[in-house]
Scaffold this motif. Structure first.
Motif, PDB file in Angstrom:
ATOM      1  N   CYS A  74       0.832  -1.211   0.000  1.00  0.00           N
ATOM      2  CA  CYS A  74       0.000   0.000   0.000  1.00  0.00           C
ATOM      3  C   CYS A  74       0.864   1.257   0.000  1.00  0.00           C
ATOM      4  O   CYS A  74       0.548   2.250  -0.675  1.00  0.00           O
ATOM      5  CB  CYS A  74      -0.936  -0.003   1.205  1.00  0.00           C
ATOM      6  N   GLU A 129       2.392   1.805  -3.421  1.00  0.00           N
ATOM      7  CA  GLU A 129       1.398   2.403  -4.313  1.00  0.00           C
ATOM      8  C   GLU A 129       1.205   3.888  -4.005  1.00  0.00           C
ATOM      9  O   GLU A 129       1.101   4.719  -4.913  1.00  0.00           O
ATOM     10  CB  GLU A 129       0.067   1.667  -4.183  1.00  0.00           C
ATOM     11  N   ARG A 130       1.201   4.231  -2.731  1.00  0.00           N
ATOM     12  CA  ARG A 130       1.041   5.639  -2.343  1.00  0.00           C
ATOM     13  C   ARG A 130       2.227   6.480  -2.822  1.00  0.00           C
ATOM     14  O   ARG A 130       2.044   7.593  -3.330  1.00  0.00           O
ATOM     15  CB  ARG A 130       0.903   5.753  -0.834  1.00  0.00           C
TER      16      ARG A 130
END
Length: 406
Positions: free
Chosen positions: A390, A393-394
């Motif tokens: 995550c 992706e950020r």
């Protein structure tokens, strides 16, 4: 298979850059708690109980590995950029593996390893642990190899690089098959004939001292990864890391690592002021030939002659590739040098069939968290991205939105 030579129980059996990074952490982030994790990039590499038992014993032995007075004196005279305050810290430093390391082997033979603790305390584990893991694997799992021809092979490689006018260093501690191999390699490189090129040193401080070579190194991705996480910025993570590093070393160790968040983000941070403070840059992923073109264009754009700077190449090199890269650097009038690791210290043939290559380990230990912040790396090769999915992706979304990620 011949009996492996045990690694010395010396704190100097370590890559130089980890000592340098420990000094910067001690100066800038002395109280930060971090977590590292072991990553096996080759799922077919499975361990057995004998290998795991050896690894456990090797880890336990670290508790008794300390810096001697002789070690500190050597670092003081050989590495003047290491401060008196840091050397005092190192003199009293102790590994505490029973507290800092958790290690287990699942029923499928997959190794799991985590390191947790204060950053100043646990930063020195990575290189010795990777060396131990490789040695245990090749002592008890993949034993279809021997040392036959290794001395002749490394001498030929070194001579090929010297004759091609290449400046190069041995960077093989983390990926070595075992200590005996690296010892053999560095010994041979220290005795190469004189020529237009030269071996400028080794990253392994113990072997540098043993063979009267220069200990060499740059900086690891974890420095920039951690600062971006701690300071909450991927956009300016490179520039903050570079400025803090320079504040500590004042121009020594002046090679900037470019691919922690991709080279586009790096060059956006690498303005004329910073580029003037650093002697050059390091390439560690992606196409080296395109990188040469980008480096030349960037220095030219900011008004710095590329001929006054150096590119250090360290990504998956062998002599043939290094020579091709050197010729391309000459075309753009950029200086270059090479750090060669796996190809020097883990290049073996199968004993049962010498026509087949004995596959080297492809293992890393990466920084996962600083405090409660996830740390990520966005290499110029997607398969080398590391970190919480995550958060990766950020970071990608953030940098893409700013036009800083290819």
């Amino acid at each position: 298979m011949e009996l492996a030579e045990p690694a010395p129980q010396s704190i100097l059996d370590q890559d130089l850059y980890k000592f340098c990074m420990q000094q910067t952490v001690l100066e800038h982030y002395p109280d930060v708690v971090v977590e590292y994790g072991f990553i096996n990039r080759d799922p077919s590499m499975r361990f057995n109980q004998a290998a795991f038992t050896q690894l456990q014993k090797d880890i336990a032995r670290m508790e008794h590995t300390t810096a001697t007075n002789k070690d500190i004196e050597y670092l003081k005279h050989t590495c003047p950029y290491l401060s008196a305050e840091y050397l005092q810290f190192l003199a009293s430093y102790r590994f505490n593996p029973t507290v800092d390391i958790t290690c287990s082997l699942d029923e499928m033979g997959a190794l799991e390893l985590k390191i947790m603790g204060k950053w100043t305390q646990v930063i020195l584990y990575e290189i010795p642990l990777l060396s131990m893991i490789s040695s245990a694997y090749f002592s008890h799992v993949d034993t279809d190899w021997n040392y036959t021809g290794q001395l002749e092979k490394i001498t030929a490689k070194g001579s090929q690089l010297v004759d091609a006018s290449c400046e190069f260093a041995e960077f093989g501690t983390r990926r070595r098959r075992d200590f005996k191999t690296q010892n053999m390699v560095v010994c041979a490189l220290s005795q190469l004939h004189c020529g237009p090129g030269q071996c400028i040193g080794t990253s392994n401080v113990y072997l540098a001292r043993k063979y009267n070579m220069k200990p060499v190194g740059t900086v690891g991705h974890e420095w920039t990864m951690a600062i971006a996480a701690l300071e909450g910025t991927y956009e300016n993570g490179n520039s903050l890391a570079l400025r803090k590093w320079h504040a500590t070393f004042k121009g020594s160790l002046g090679i900037a690592l470019t691919d922690t968040f991709g080279t586009t983000a790096f060059f956006a941070n690498f303005d004329r002021q910073l580029a003037s403070l650093y002697a050059g840059v390091r390439h560690d992923s992606g196409d080296p030939f395109q990188f040469i073109e980008r480096v030349h264009a960037h220095y030219t754009k900011i008004g710095i002659s590329p001929a006054t700077k150096t590119i250090v190449f360290s990504d998956g090199l062998d002599p043939e590739k290094a020579i091709r890269v050197k010729k391309y650097c000459a075309k753009y009038a950029v200086n270059c040098s090479f750090g060669i690791g796996t190809n020097f210290t883990n290049d073996f043939l199968c004993a049962s069939d010498p026509t087949k290559q004995s596959k080297a380990a492809n293992i890393v230990i990466k920084l996962l968290k600083c405090g409660d912040k996830y740390c990520v790396k966005l290499s110029d090769v997607t398969s080398k991205h590391t970190g919480d999915a995550c958060e990766v992706e950020r970071a990608q979304t953030s940098l893409t939105r700013l036009g800083l990620l290819d």
